[in-house]
Design a protein around this motif. Structure first.
Motif, PDB file in Angstrom:
ATOM      1  N   LYS A  62       0.835  -1.211   0.000  1.00 52.92           N
ATOM      2  CA  LYS A  62       0.000   0.000   0.000  1.00 52.92           C
ATOM      3  C   LYS A  62       0.865   1.255   0.000  1.00 52.92           C
ATOM      4  O   LYS A  62       0.625   2.191  -0.771  1.00 52.92           O
ATOM      5  CB  LYS A  62      -0.937  -0.008   1.208  1.00 52.92           C
ATOM      6  N   HIS A  63       1.868   1.280   0.863  1.00 55.46           N
ATOM      7  CA  HIS A  63       2.755   2.435   0.906  1.00 55.46           C
ATOM      8  C   HIS A  63       3.564   2.563  -0.385  1.00 55.46           C
ATOM      9  O   HIS A  63       3.801   3.684  -0.861  1.00 55.46           O
ATOM     10  CB  HIS A  63       3.699   2.333   2.109  1.00 55.46           C
ATOM     11  N   GLY A  64       3.976   1.438  -0.950  1.00 59.60           N
ATOM     12  CA  GLY A  64       4.739   1.486  -2.195  1.00 59.60           C
ATOM     13  C   GLY A  64       3.915   2.015  -3.349  1.00 59.60           C
ATOM     14  O   GLY A  64       4.397   2.818  -4.164  1.00 59.60           O
ATOM     15  N   ARG A  65       2.668   1.582  -3.461  1.00 64.21           N
ATOM     16  CA  ARG A  65       1.802   2.061  -4.535  1.00 64.21           C
ATOM     17  C   ARG A  65       1.518   3.546  -4.384  1.00 64.21           C
ATOM     18  O   ARG A  65       1.529   4.299  -5.359  1.00 64.21           O
ATOM     19  CB  ARG A  65       0.500   1.260  -4.541  1.00 64.21           C
ATOM     20  N   LEU A  66       1.258   3.966  -3.146  1.00 63.99           N
ATOM     21  CA  LEU A  66       1.022   5.389  -2.904  1.00 63.99           C
ATOM     22  C   LEU A  66       2.284   6.197  -3.202  1.00 63.99           C
ATOM     23  O   LEU A  66       2.211   7.299  -3.762  1.00 63.99           O
ATOM     24  CB  LEU A  66       0.588   5.594  -1.449  1.00 63.99           C
ATOM     25  N   ALA A  67       3.440   5.668  -2.845  1.00 64.11           N
ATOM     26  CA  ALA A  67       4.697   6.374  -3.092  1.00 64.11           C
ATOM     27  C   ALA A  67       4.994   6.473  -4.584  1.00 64.11           C
ATOM     28  O   ALA A  67       5.553   7.485  -5.035  1.00 64.11           O
ATOM     29  CB  ALA A  67       5.847   5.665  -2.370  1.00 64.11           C
ATOM     30  N   MET A  68       4.626   5.463  -5.363  1.00 60.12           N
ATOM     31  CA  MET A  68       4.849   5.541  -6.810  1.00 60.12           C
ATOM     32  C   MET A  68       4.028   6.659  -7.427  1.00 60.12           C
ATOM     33  O   MET A  68       4.497   7.367  -8.337  1.00 60.12           O
ATOM     34  CB  MET A  68       4.533   4.198  -7.475  1.00 60.12           C
ATOM     35  N   LEU A  69       2.791   6.837  -6.942  1.00 65.82           N
ATOM     36  CA  LEU A  69       1.975   7.962  -7.411  1.00 65.82           C
ATOM     37  C   LEU A  69       2.595   9.288  -6.973  1.00 65.82           C
ATOM     38  O   LEU A  69       2.677  10.239  -7.767  1.00 65.82           O
ATOM     39  CB  LEU A  69       0.555   7.836  -6.867  1.00 65.82           C
ATOM     40  N   ALA A  70       3.030   9.358  -5.721  1.00 60.62           N
ATOM     41  CA  ALA A  70       3.596  10.597  -5.194  1.00 60.62           C
ATOM     42  C   ALA A  70       4.924  10.954  -5.855  1.00 60.62           C
ATOM     43  O   ALA A  70       5.220  12.133  -6.076  1.00 60.62           O
ATOM     44  CB  ALA A  70       3.780  10.485  -3.683  1.00 60.62           C
ATOM     45  N   ALA A  71       5.727   9.951  -6.172  1.00 61.25           N
ATOM     46  CA  ALA A  71       7.027  10.213  -6.786  1.00 61.25           C
ATOM     47  C   ALA A  71       6.882  10.883  -8.142  1.00 61.25           C
ATOM     48  O   ALA A  71       7.761  11.656  -8.563  1.00 61.25           O
ATOM     49  CB  ALA A  71       7.813   8.904  -6.934  1.00 61.25           C
ATOM     50  N   VAL A  72       5.774  10.612  -8.828  1.00 60.69           N
ATOM     51  CA  VAL A  72       5.510  11.253 -10.117  1.00 60.69           C
ATOM     52  C   VAL A  72       4.762  12.571  -9.923  1.00 60.69           C
ATOM     53  O   VAL A  72       5.086  13.585 -10.554  1.00 60.69           O
ATOM     54  CB  VAL A  72       4.706  10.311 -11.029  1.00 60.69           C
ATOM     55  N   ALA A  73       3.753  12.575  -9.030  1.00 59.64           N
ATOM     56  CA  ALA A  73       2.910  13.760  -8.856  1.00 59.64           C
ATOM     57  C   ALA A  73       3.666  14.915  -8.202  1.00 59.64           C
ATOM     58  O   ALA A  73       3.391  16.082  -8.504  1.00 59.64           O
ATOM     59  CB  ALA A  73       1.686  13.391  -8.015  1.00 59.64           C
ATOM     60  N   TRP A  74       4.601  14.615  -7.318  1.00 52.33           N
ATOM     61  CA  TRP A  74       5.321  15.663  -6.590  1.00 52.33           C
ATOM     62  C   TRP A  74       6.041  16.608  -7.551  1.00 52.33           C
ATOM     63  O   TRP A  74       5.789  17.831  -7.522  1.00 52.33           O
ATOM     64  CB  TRP A  74       6.304  15.017  -5.614  1.00 52.33           C
ATOM     65  N   PRO A  75       6.946  16.130  -8.408  1.00 50.95           N
ATOM     66  CA  PRO A  75       7.622  17.067  -9.328  1.00 50.95           C
ATOM     67  C   PRO A  75       6.692  17.640 -10.389  1.00 50.95           C
ATOM     68  O   PRO A  75       6.869  18.790 -10.798  1.00 50.95           O
ATOM     69  CB  PRO A  75       8.732  16.209  -9.949  1.00 50.95           C
ATOM     70  N   LEU A  76       5.697  16.857 -10.842  1.00 49.77           N
ATOM     71  CA  LEU A  76       4.759  17.383 -11.834  1.00 49.77           C
ATOM     72  C   LEU A  76       3.999  18.580 -11.279  1.00 49.77           C
ATOM     73  O   LEU A  76       3.728  19.555 -11.996  1.00 49.77           O
ATOM     74  CB  LEU A  76       3.789  16.295 -12.280  1.00 49.77           C
ATOM     75  N   GLN A  77       3.636  18.519  -9.998  1.00 48.36           N
ATOM     76  CA  GLN A  77       2.938  19.648  -9.377  1.00 48.36           C
ATOM     77  C   GLN A  77       3.826  20.877  -9.343  1.00 48.36           C
ATOM     78  O   GLN A  77       3.370  21.998  -9.615  1.00 48.36           O
ATOM     79  CB  GLN A  77       2.505  19.264  -7.962  1.00 48.36           C
ATOM     80  N   GLU A  78       5.095  20.699  -9.020  1.00 47.69           N
ATOM     81  CA  GLU A  78       6.001  21.837  -8.959  1.00 47.69           C
ATOM     82  C   GLU A  78       6.281  22.421 -10.337  1.00 47.69           C
ATOM     83  O   GLU A  78       6.579  23.619 -10.464  1.00 47.69           O
ATOM     84  CB  GLU A  78       7.308  21.424  -8.278  1.00 47.69           C
ATOM     85  N   ILE A  79       6.178  21.595 -11.374  1.00 47.63           N
ATOM     86  CA  ILE A  79       6.433  22.077 -12.733  1.00 47.63           C
ATOM     87  C   ILE A  79       5.206  22.765 -13.317  1.00 47.63           C
ATOM     88  O   ILE A  79       5.292  23.888 -13.852  1.00 47.63           O
ATOM     89  CB  ILE A  79       6.869  20.905 -13.642  1.00 47.63           C
ATOM     90  N   PHE A  80       4.044  22.128 -13.212  1.00 44.17           N
ATOM     91  CA  PHE A  80       2.863  22.606 -13.935  1.00 44.17           C
ATOM     92  C   PHE A  80       1.973  23.547 -13.122  1.00 44.17           C
ATOM     93  O   PHE A  80       1.191  24.292 -13.718  1.00 44.17           O
ATOM     94  CB  PHE A  80       2.036  21.411 -14.429  1.00 44.17           C
ATOM     95  N   HIS A  81       2.068  23.520 -11.789  1.00 42.44           N
ATOM     96  CA  HIS A  81       1.205  24.407 -11.001  1.00 42.44           C
ATOM     97  C   HIS A  81       1.429  25.887 -11.333  1.00 42.44           C
ATOM     98  O   HIS A  81       0.457  26.619 -11.569  1.00 42.44           O
ATOM     99  CB  HIS A  81       1.408  24.151  -9.510  1.00 42.44           C
ATOM    100  N   PRO A  82       2.676  26.375 -11.367  1.00 41.76           N
ATOM    101  CA  PRO A  82       2.864  27.790 -11.732  1.00 41.76           C
ATOM    102  C   PRO A  82       2.364  28.109 -13.141  1.00 41.76           C
ATOM    103  O   PRO A  82       1.830  29.201 -13.384  1.00 41.76           O
ATOM    104  CB  PRO A  82       4.389  27.980 -11.626  1.00 41.76           C
ATOM    105  N   ILE A  83       2.513  27.169 -14.060  1.00 41.66           N
ATOM    106  CA  ILE A  83       2.058  27.396 -15.435  1.00 41.66           C
ATOM    107  C   ILE A  83       0.545  27.527 -15.474  1.00 41.66           C
ATOM    108  O   ILE A  83      -0.003  28.427 -16.143  1.00 41.66           O
ATOM    109  CB  ILE A  83       2.535  26.246 -16.348  1.00 41.66           C
ATOM    110  N   LEU A  84      -0.149  26.659 -14.746  1.00 43.41           N
ATOM    111  CA  LEU A  84      -1.614  26.702 -14.729  1.00 43.41           C
ATOM    112  C   LEU A  84      -2.129  27.966 -14.041  1.00 43.41           C
ATOM    113  O   LEU A  84      -3.103  28.579 -14.497  1.00 43.41           O
ATOM    114  CB  LEU A  84      -2.164  25.456 -14.025  1.00 43.41           C
ATOM    115  N   VAL A  85      -1.482  28.370 -12.961  1.00 41.08           N
ATOM    116  CA  VAL A  85      -1.900  29.589 -12.268  1.00 41.08           C
ATOM    117  C   VAL A  85      -1.731  30.799 -13.171  1.00 41.08           C
ATOM    118  O   VAL A  85      -2.631  31.653 -13.277  1.00 41.08           O
ATOM    119  CB  VAL A  85      -1.101  29.759 -10.956  1.00 41.08           C
ATOM    120  N   ASP A  86      -0.583  30.915 -13.843  1.00 40.52           N
ATOM    121  CA  ASP A  86      -0.346  32.042 -14.748  1.00 40.52           C
ATOM    122  C   ASP A  86      -1.337  32.026 -15.907  1.00 40.52           C
ATOM    123  O   ASP A  86      -1.821  33.089 -16.334  1.00 40.52           O
ATOM    124  CB  ASP A  86       1.082  31.995 -15.288  1.00 40.52           C
TER     125      ASP A  86
END
Length: 248
Positions: A62-86
């Motif tokens: 369970k923790h591994g599956r959640l971490a696999m999602l987080a490992a991808v979502a974490w940097p994607l959020q930092e990359i695309f969040h400012p672009i979407l806000v702007d």
């Protein structure tokens, strides 16, 4: 097993040596077939016992599956969040709230204070609700078998929720299914280490992980060296169809 493997090296006839070697190979295959998926014998604290093996493996998956999602979502959020806000502010949504402004572009976590914002509450509540639905379904299934909330069926494959809508794993033969499970477990363990590294890096250096290691997260097309190379290559190519610098 060692004596069996060394038997051909003793004063045995050639036929006996072949038989012993074949028996050794069969024994190795049987050992691999009965080996627990992901078991590499590393348990220095002796936490895994006959009683804890199944619940610990359930928790690890369970923790591994959640971490696999987080490992991808974490940097994607930092990359695309400012672009979407702007983009939203440029399209007329002037009051668009930048949730990551408080953390200076870092993904919200307990250590950087990002989760203390009330704007994160809906996302957290949705995640808790979805996790609760899965846990409640598993809990009711175990209750139907006469098990307590902290007891698990030892005959059940840990982490198996019968969720395979694309029929990826169920259509595989047993050997490939085992290999598939091994890969999932190893990727989950690596993802848990990666997410822990994200949190530690951003806490220690106070910088988003995508800026701390930009080469790992920046698209190749945005890299200055690659863009310079492409500009040079296409400039040279365009001159092949020109006379004195004038295209024809």
């Amino acid at each position: 097993m060692l004596q069996l493997a060394l038997a051909p090296c003793s004063f045995s006839p050639a036929s006996t040596a072949f038989t012993a070697t074949r028996q050794s190979l069969v024994s190795i295959k049987l050992l691999e077939a009965t080996k627990v998926v992901g078991d590499y014998g590393f348990d220095p604290l002796g936490l895994s016992t006959e009683e804890t093996a199944v619940p610990f493996r359930e928790a690890e998956l369970k923790h591994g599956r959640l971490a696999m999602l987080a490992a991808v979502a974490w940097p994607l959020q930092e990359i695309f969040h400012p672009i979407l806000v702007d983009a939203m502010r440029a399209s007329g949504w002037k009051n668009t709230f930048d949730m990551m402004a408080e953390t200076d572009g870092k993904s919200p976590s307990l250590l950087n204070g990002g989760l203390e914002q009330w704007e994160t509450a809906p996302a957290l509540m949705l995640a808790i609700f979805l996790a609760s639905v899965l846990e409640l379904g598993d809990l009711k299934a175990r209750q139907a078998d006469g098990l307590a909330w902290n007891e698990y069926r030892k005959s059940k494959q840990p982490g198996d929720f019968s969720f395979d809508p694309l029929n990826i794993a169920r259509s595989l033969p047993p050997a490939e299914q085992r290999e598939f499970q091994e890969k999932e477990l190893l990727n989950g363990r690596l993802a848990m280490i990666a997410v822990t590294s994200y949190v530690a890096i951003e806490f220690a250096f106070d910088v988003p992980v995508v800026r701390f290691t930009p080469d790992l997260f920046r698209p190749l097309i945005l890299a200055p060296d690659f863009r310079a190379f492409m500009d040079t290559a296409f400039t040279a190519a365009s001159m092949d169809g020109s006379i004195d610098g004038i295209a024809y």
